[in-house]
Design a protein around this motif. Structure first.
Motif, PDB file in Angstrom:
ATOM      1  N   TYR A   1       0.850  -1.188   0.000  1.00  0.00           N
ATOM      2  CA  TYR A   1       0.000   0.000   0.000  1.00  0.00           C
ATOM      3  C   TYR A   1       0.887   1.240   0.000  1.00  0.00           C
ATOM      4  CZ  TYR A   1      -3.861  -3.059   1.402  1.00  0.00           C
ATOM      5  OH  TYR A   1      -4.825  -4.048   1.443  1.00  0.00           O
ATOM      6  N   ASP A   2       0.835   2.005  -1.067  1.00  0.00           N
ATOM      7  CA  ASP A   2       1.495   3.308  -1.103  1.00  0.00           C
ATOM      8  C   ASP A   2       0.435   4.359  -0.779  1.00  0.00           C
ATOM      9  OD1 ASP A   2       4.173   2.587  -1.924  1.00  0.00           O
ATOM     10  OD2 ASP A   2       3.284   2.029  -3.843  1.00  0.00           O
ATOM     11  N   ILE A   3       0.590   4.978   0.383  1.00  0.00           N
ATOM     12  CA  ILE A   3      -0.403   5.946   0.846  1.00  0.00           C
ATOM     13  C   ILE A   3       0.285   7.292   1.024  1.00  0.00           C
ATOM     14  CG2 ILE A   3      -2.137   6.491   2.584  1.00  0.00           C
ATOM     15  CD1 ILE A   3      -2.132   3.508   3.354  1.00  0.00           C
ATOM     16  N   ALA A   4      -0.155   8.278   0.256  1.00  0.00           N
ATOM     17  CA  ALA A   4       0.373   9.643   0.380  1.00  0.00           C
ATOM     18  C   ALA A   4      -0.764  10.549   0.833  1.00  0.00           C
ATOM     19  CB  ALA A   4       0.944  10.119  -0.945  1.00  0.00           C
ATOM     20  N   LEU A   5      -0.486  11.311   1.868  1.00  0.00           N
ATOM     21  CA  LEU A   5      -1.484  12.222   2.420  1.00  0.00           C
ATOM     22  C   LEU A   5      -1.126  13.652   2.035  1.00  0.00           C
ATOM     23  CD1 LEU A   5      -1.616  10.595   5.965  1.00  0.00           C
ATOM     24  CD2 LEU A   5      -3.279  10.284   4.125  1.00  0.00           C
ATOM     25  N   ALA A   6      -2.131  14.414   1.637  1.00  0.00           N
ATOM     26  CA  ALA A   6      -1.926  15.813   1.263  1.00  0.00           C
ATOM     27  C   ALA A   6      -2.812  16.683   2.133  1.00  0.00           C
ATOM     28  CB  ALA A   6      -2.265  16.023  -0.207  1.00  0.00           C
ATOM     29  N   GLY A   7      -2.197  17.680   2.782  1.00  0.00           N
ATOM     30  CA  GLY A   7      -2.954  18.555   3.655  1.00  0.00           C
ATOM     31  C   GLY A   7      -2.233  18.795   4.955  1.00  0.00           C
ATOM     32  N   SER A   8      -2.899  19.496   5.859  1.00  0.00           N
ATOM     33  CA  SER A   8      -2.307  19.843   7.153  1.00  0.00           C
ATOM     34  C   SER A   8      -2.543  18.738   8.170  1.00  0.00           C
ATOM     35  CB  SER A   8      -2.915  21.143   7.676  1.00  0.00           C
ATOM     36  OG  SER A   8      -2.546  21.360   9.022  1.00  0.00           O
ATOM     37  N   LEU A   9      -1.514  18.469   8.986  1.00  0.00           N
ATOM     38  CA  LEU A   9      -1.675  17.481  10.054  1.00  0.00           C
ATOM     39  C   LEU A   9      -2.673  17.937  11.109  1.00  0.00           C
ATOM     40  CD1 LEU A   9       2.023  16.332  10.596  1.00  0.00           C
ATOM     41  CD2 LEU A   9       0.156  14.997   9.591  1.00  0.00           C
ATOM     42  N   GLU A  10      -2.964  19.230  11.155  1.00  0.00           N
ATOM     43  CA  GLU A  10      -3.921  19.746  12.124  1.00  0.00           C
ATOM     44  C   GLU A  10      -5.360  19.618  11.638  1.00  0.00           C
ATOM     45  OE1 GLU A  10      -2.861  20.549  15.105  1.00  0.00           O
ATOM     46  OE2 GLU A  10      -0.890  19.978  14.306  1.00  0.00           O
ATOM     47  N   ASP A  11      -5.536  19.274  10.385  1.00  0.00           N
ATOM     48  CA  ASP A  11      -6.872  19.115   9.818  1.00  0.00           C
ATOM     49  C   ASP A  11      -7.563  17.917  10.457  1.00  0.00           C
ATOM     50  OD1 ASP A  11      -8.540  19.850   7.070  1.00  0.00           O
ATOM     51  OD2 ASP A  11      -8.706  17.743   7.645  1.00  0.00           O
ATOM     52  N   ARG A  12      -8.821  18.104  10.857  1.00  0.00           N
ATOM     53  CA  ARG A  12      -9.549  17.024  11.530  1.00  0.00           C
ATOM     54  C   ARG A  12      -9.672  15.792  10.635  1.00  0.00           C
ATOM     55  NH1 ARG A  12     -15.814  17.363  13.811  1.00  0.00           N
ATOM     56  NH2 ARG A  12     -15.980  15.142  14.363  1.00  0.00           N
ATOM     57  N   GLY A  13      -9.965  16.023   9.356  1.00  0.00           N
ATOM     58  CA  GLY A  13     -10.076  14.902   8.431  1.00  0.00           C
ATOM     59  C   GLY A  13      -8.767  14.144   8.300  1.00  0.00           C
ATOM     60  N   MET A  14      -7.641  14.882   8.310  1.00  0.00           N
ATOM     61  CA  MET A  14      -6.328  14.242   8.243  1.00  0.00           C
ATOM     62  C   MET A  14      -6.101  13.362   9.469  1.00  0.00           C
ATOM     63  SD  MET A  14      -3.349  13.900   6.699  1.00  0.00           S
ATOM     64  CE  MET A  14      -2.875  15.302   5.678  1.00  0.00           C
ATOM     65  N   LYS A  15      -6.425  13.873  10.648  1.00  0.00           N
ATOM     66  CA  LYS A  15      -6.230  13.095  11.875  1.00  0.00           C
ATOM     67  C   LYS A  15      -7.060  11.821  11.844  1.00  0.00           C
ATOM     68  CE  LYS A  15      -5.086  17.036  14.851  1.00  0.00           C
ATOM     69  NZ  LYS A  15      -5.491  17.857  16.011  1.00  0.00           N
ATOM     70  N   GLU A  16      -8.279  11.911  11.350  1.00  0.00           N
ATOM     71  CA  GLU A  16      -9.143  10.733  11.295  1.00  0.00           C
ATOM     72  C   GLU A  16      -8.608   9.710  10.300  1.00  0.00           C
ATOM     73  OE1 GLU A  16     -12.920  12.418  10.393  1.00  0.00           O
ATOM     74  OE2 GLU A  16     -13.360  12.976  12.481  1.00  0.00           O
ATOM     75  N   MET A  17      -8.106  10.183   9.164  1.00  0.00           N
ATOM     76  CA  MET A  17      -7.545   9.248   8.192  1.00  0.00           C
ATOM     77  C   MET A  17      -6.287   8.576   8.739  1.00  0.00           C
ATOM     78  SD  MET A  17      -8.173  10.881   4.384  1.00  0.00           S
ATOM     79  CE  MET A  17      -7.353  12.453   4.677  1.00  0.00           C
ATOM     80  N   LEU A  18      -5.446   9.350   9.421  1.00  0.00           N
ATOM     81  CA  LEU A  18      -4.247   8.760  10.018  1.00  0.00           C
ATOM     82  C   LEU A  18      -4.607   7.699  11.053  1.00  0.00           C
ATOM     83  CD1 LEU A  18      -1.715  11.688  10.539  1.00  0.00           C
ATOM     84  CD2 LEU A  18      -1.311   9.537   9.331  1.00  0.00           C
ATOM     85  N   ALA A  19      -5.623   7.990  11.888  1.00  0.00           N
ATOM     86  CA  ALA A  19      -6.053   7.009  12.882  1.00  0.00           C
ATOM     87  C   ALA A  19      -6.553   5.742  12.202  1.00  0.00           C
ATOM     88  CB  ALA A  19      -7.136   7.609  13.774  1.00  0.00           C
ATOM     89  N   ALA A  20      -7.250   5.892  11.084  1.00  0.00           N
ATOM     90  CA  ALA A  20      -7.759   4.724  10.353  1.00  0.00           C
ATOM     91  C   ALA A  20      -6.615   3.883   9.799  1.00  0.00           C
ATOM     92  CB  ALA A  20      -8.677   5.182   9.226  1.00  0.00           C
ATOM     93  N   ILE A  21      -5.582   4.537   9.298  1.00  0.00           N
ATOM     94  CA  ILE A  21      -4.434   3.806   8.747  1.00  0.00           C
ATOM     95  C   ILE A  21      -3.655   3.116   9.852  1.00  0.00           C
ATOM     96  CG2 ILE A  21      -2.213   4.085   7.570  1.00  0.00           C
ATOM     97  CD1 ILE A  21      -3.534   6.552   6.136  1.00  0.00           C
ATOM     98  N   ARG A  22      -3.355   3.849  10.900  1.00  0.00           N
ATOM     99  CA  ARG A  22      -2.490   3.315  11.955  1.00  0.00           C
ATOM    100  C   ARG A  22      -3.183   2.289  12.828  1.00  0.00           C
ATOM    101  NH1 ARG A  22       0.005   9.335  13.156  1.00  0.00           N
ATOM    102  NH2 ARG A  22       1.762   9.172  11.686  1.00  0.00           N
ATOM    103  N   GLY A  23      -4.490   2.302  12.830  1.00  0.00           N
ATOM    104  CA  GLY A  23      -5.223   1.314  13.615  1.00  0.00           C
ATOM    105  C   GLY A  23      -5.337  -0.030  12.936  1.00  0.00           C
ATOM    106  N   ARG A  24      -4.933  -0.117  11.664  1.00  0.00           N
ATOM    107  CA  ARG A  24      -5.044  -1.358  10.912  1.00  0.00           C
ATOM    108  C   ARG A  24      -3.677  -2.038  10.836  1.00  0.00           C
ATOM    109  NH1 ARG A  24      -9.955  -0.836   8.456  1.00  0.00           N
ATOM    110  NH2 ARG A  24      -9.744  -2.641   7.090  1.00  0.00           N
ATOM    111  N   PHE A  25      -3.720  -3.349  10.660  1.00  0.00           N
ATOM    112  CA  PHE A  25      -2.480  -4.102  10.466  1.00  0.00           C
ATOM    113  C   PHE A  25      -2.156  -4.096   8.979  1.00  0.00           C
ATOM    114  CE2 PHE A  25      -0.317  -8.388  10.047  1.00  0.00           C
ATOM    115  CZ  PHE A  25       0.904  -7.926  10.518  1.00  0.00           C
TER     116      PHE A  25
END
Length: 718
Positions: free
Chosen positions: A632-656
């Protein structure tokens, strides 16, 4: 006896005069600074003395928290009679195997060739030009059961050196030829495989396919202990990279058995005496098959790799017990094993007050005094405590016989209440134990082991969403990059009263691993940049341009008996297996094909060995699982302070998702390191995730729900 203020060790020589080791920095060498043995550190002075005095070398290799090293020291090296024999017959050299793994690797291979066994203390007798003719592990002072002790062995060797030297020199040549031939034999075998086609062929089945992973799983399952978890019989070692491989087998195949094996092993270790239920962290290994009686030393690398294994198990299962174990391991590290400078100490001894395990075990009376009768009765139910002791001399090792949920049901206590009471008891026992004499802490900071801990902290920080763990990883990495790196970008191996000893393959490979994990945890481009720069140094000075793979030592390092290239994943993963994984990940993070091409050449160099015995190469198999994909090549675009960004990061990091590359496509630094990131921007002002699977890319998504749907769609396809 008075205590020497510099070494913290009681002077053992009757005249209180230290030997040459007094000027060293290694805690292990300093433990021997007052021996009556006339020790030299490894160096030209010792070898010149051997030539000048026409004496063979007596080489003793160990480490500061090694129990049997202490035993041999007390029995023999502190004994004036043994010392007189040694000093008269040999030039004696002490080596800390953690500081000089390059030396240890060579002479450990000699010991295994000669005796069929290895371990520490390692005892080698060799010529002044470093060729071994005798090698063994622990040797008692006096012989028994037909085996020679030092008092018999030393005069025997001296007599042969004086009167039958040709036999010893002939033995040395045979051993050296064997060691060099073994290295050449590996190269010849690899040459017979051919050089293969372009890089992509290596990872599309021309050299290997998933059947090699299946063979590795079958080999591992053949030694699995279904009753206690773990692999093999006694003594039983954690070997966390076996767990990492099993989790990947489960994810690739959907077969529940690898996951069951991993969970059973993790649960057995967590509940057993190998785990420190009072102060947290894992002891080195279990002396029995049940994970009950440990060898009590604690090693930094075990904590790092086990924290990684429990983190991945948490991501794979969502079971809170694994997350709790990760937090406890890292609490121990941050409380007891972290330098004020940010680096991490190496180890804690098994012994205190001259007794192995004394700090960690309890009499029933000590437990009652700390807890009171009511809680002591509960402790008996939870941790298998006996009034007369469950261990030696009436003492108890704490171990859980069942999980908290099962115990709560049996005791008719709510789970939360039972866990709360258990933690209160633990706190009181910890306070009582802190008043005891602590085991020796080996406070040297090793670059390779620190790299592993940085990787573990960074991975756990994401999975547990704990910024404090990311901060600890960053402090450790900053220390290494600022203090352990020279002006020309080279690394040093050891820090204690300053940085010294040139770095080896493991230092570079493990630190690069840690930096990649740290980048994916905090998205500071300086860590990815540092990983890339260190990888350049690694390629320049360690790469075997003829046969592929990385040598353990640099091309401009000290000239030793031979330049080893190690692939075997032992107690620690090999530097080559981690370097392979690093190359693959850097290829996906940067989009640069050259990393994948080098990874393919590394695979070719290692593949004959892995194919012949996949059981000894579980970390290599993890890397090959990554190479086979899908990635999985996942590239995120945007601010780390963005609520949507935080939710997407949590979704990625919560998965194996073990086979992924995670990039934040923002800023000029990352565009320089990963040029493809320039084209990736937020979508209509919202943070966006660009996801590709094996170079097949989807339209960007802008929310956690969409991202989860996309990841699940990909997972169902694979």
């Amino acid at each position: 006896m008075s205590e020497d203020s510099r070494t913290g060790i009681d002077p053992l020589r009757s005249d209180s005069q230290p030997n040459r080791l007094y000027e060293e920095k290694s805690p292990y060498l300093l433990q021997h600074a007052y021996n009556p043995v006339d020790w030299y550190p490894w160096g030209e002075e010792a070898f010149e003395a051997a030539v000048r005095e026409d004496k063979p070398i007596f080489l003793s290799v160990g480490y500061s928290t090694c129990h049997w090293c202490h035993v041999m020291a007390h029995e023999s090296f502190e004994d004036p009679d043994v010392a007189r024999l040694l000093n008269r017959s040999f030039i004696c050299i002490k080596v800390d195997r953690e500081e000089r793994p390059d030396i240890d690797q060579i002479y450990m291979a000699a010991a295994i060739a000669v005796s069929g066994r290895g371990g520490w203390p390692l005892t080698v007798i060799m010529t002044p030009d470093k060729k071994p003719f005798f090698a063994a592990t622990y040797i008692p002072k006096k012989g028994h059961l037909g085996l020679m002790g030092l008092m018999e062995l030393i005069p025997h060797i001296k007599e042969m050196w004086d009167n039958d030297r040709e036999s010893l020199l002939a033995s040395a040549e045979i051993i050296v030829d064997h060691l060099r031939g073994r290295q050449r034999g590996r190269a010849s075998k690899r040459q017979g495989e051919g050089q293969g086609g372009p890089a992509e062929d290596a990872f599309q089945g021309s050299l290997f396919d998933s059947s090699l992973l299946s063979r590795g799983y079958s080999a591992l399952s053949s030694i699995y202990d279904p009753e206690n978890g773990g692999f093999g019989t006694a003594p039983k070692f954690p070997t966390p990279h076996h767990i990492l491989f099993l989790l990947r087998c489960w994810r690739r195949t959907g077969n529940a058995l690898p996951l069951k094996m991993a969970k059973s092993t993790l649960q057995g270790m967590r509940m057993g005496g190998i785990y420190d239920h009072v102060g947290f962290g894992f002891h080195r290994y279990s002396t029995d098959a049940e994970w009950f009686v440990p060898h009590f030393e604690k090693m930094l690398y075990d904590q790092a790799l086990l924290a990684m294994a429990y983190t991945e198990a948490y991501q794979a299962t969502g079971e809170e017990e694994y997350a709790r174990t990760v937090r406890e391991i890292l609490e121990y590290i941050l409380r007891d094993m972290t330098s004020p400078l940010g680096g991490f100490y190496s180890a804690e001894d098994a012994d205190s007050e001259g007794v192995e395990g004394k700090f960690y075990t309890w009499s029933a009376e000590e437990l009652k005094e700390s807890l009171g009768e009511e809680d002591f009765s509960l402790l008996i139910r939870l941790f298998d405590v006996h009034e007369g002791g469950n261990f030696e001399q009436g003492r108890n090792i704490l171990r859980q016989r069942s999980g908290f949920a099962d115990a709560a049901a049996a005791l008719k206590i709510p789970d939360e209440e039972l866990y709360r009471r258990a933690m209160e008891m633990r706190s009181r026992l910890f306070a009582a134990r802190e008043r005891r004499v602590h085991p020796l802490k080996d406070d040297k900071i090793l670059t390779d082991w620190n790299g592993l801990m940085i990787a573990a902290l960074a991975r756990a920080a994401g999975a547990l969403q704990d910024p404090d763990l990311a901060l600890a990883a960053s402090r450790g990495a900053d220390f290494l990059l600022e203090v352990m790196q020279t002006a020309d970008g080279r690394l040093m191996h050891r820090y204690r009263e300053g940085a010294d000893i040139p770095a080896n393959l493991d230092d570079y490979a493990f630190l690069i691993w840690g930096l990649i994990e740290l980048y994916e945890a905090v998205f500071d481009a300086k860590y990815l940049d540092a990983a890339l720069r260190l990888n350049e140094v690694l390629e320049k000075h360690f790469w075997d341009g003829e046969e592929g793979g990385f040598f353990f030592t640099a091309d401009d390092g000290e000239k030793l008996l031979l330049r080893k290239k190690e692939y075997y994943d032992g107690a620690l993963p090999s530097g080559n297996s981690i370097a392979l994984l690093n190359l693959l990940r850097l290829s996906h993070l940067t989009g640069l094909q050259s990393f994948e091409e080098m990874a393919a050449r590394l695979v070719r160099s290692a593949l004959p060995l892995i194919s012949a015995q996949p059981l000894g190469y579980s970390m290599h198999l993890c890397a090959l699982d990554y190479a086979l994909g899908p990635v999985y090549d996942i590239a995120l675009a945007g601010s780390l302070e963005d609520r949507g960004m935080k939710e997407m990061l949590a979704a990625i990091r919560g998965r194996f998702l073990p086979n992924k590359a995670l990039l934040l496509a923002s800023g000029s630094d990352i565009s320089r390191l990963a040029p493809f990131a320039r084209e990736l921007v937020p979508v209509k002002g919202k943070a966006a995730a660009y996801v590709c699977l094996d170079h097949i890319c989807q339209l960007p998504v802008t929310g956690a729900a969409e991202l989860i749907d996309l990841l699940e769609k990909f997972e169902n396809k694979t």
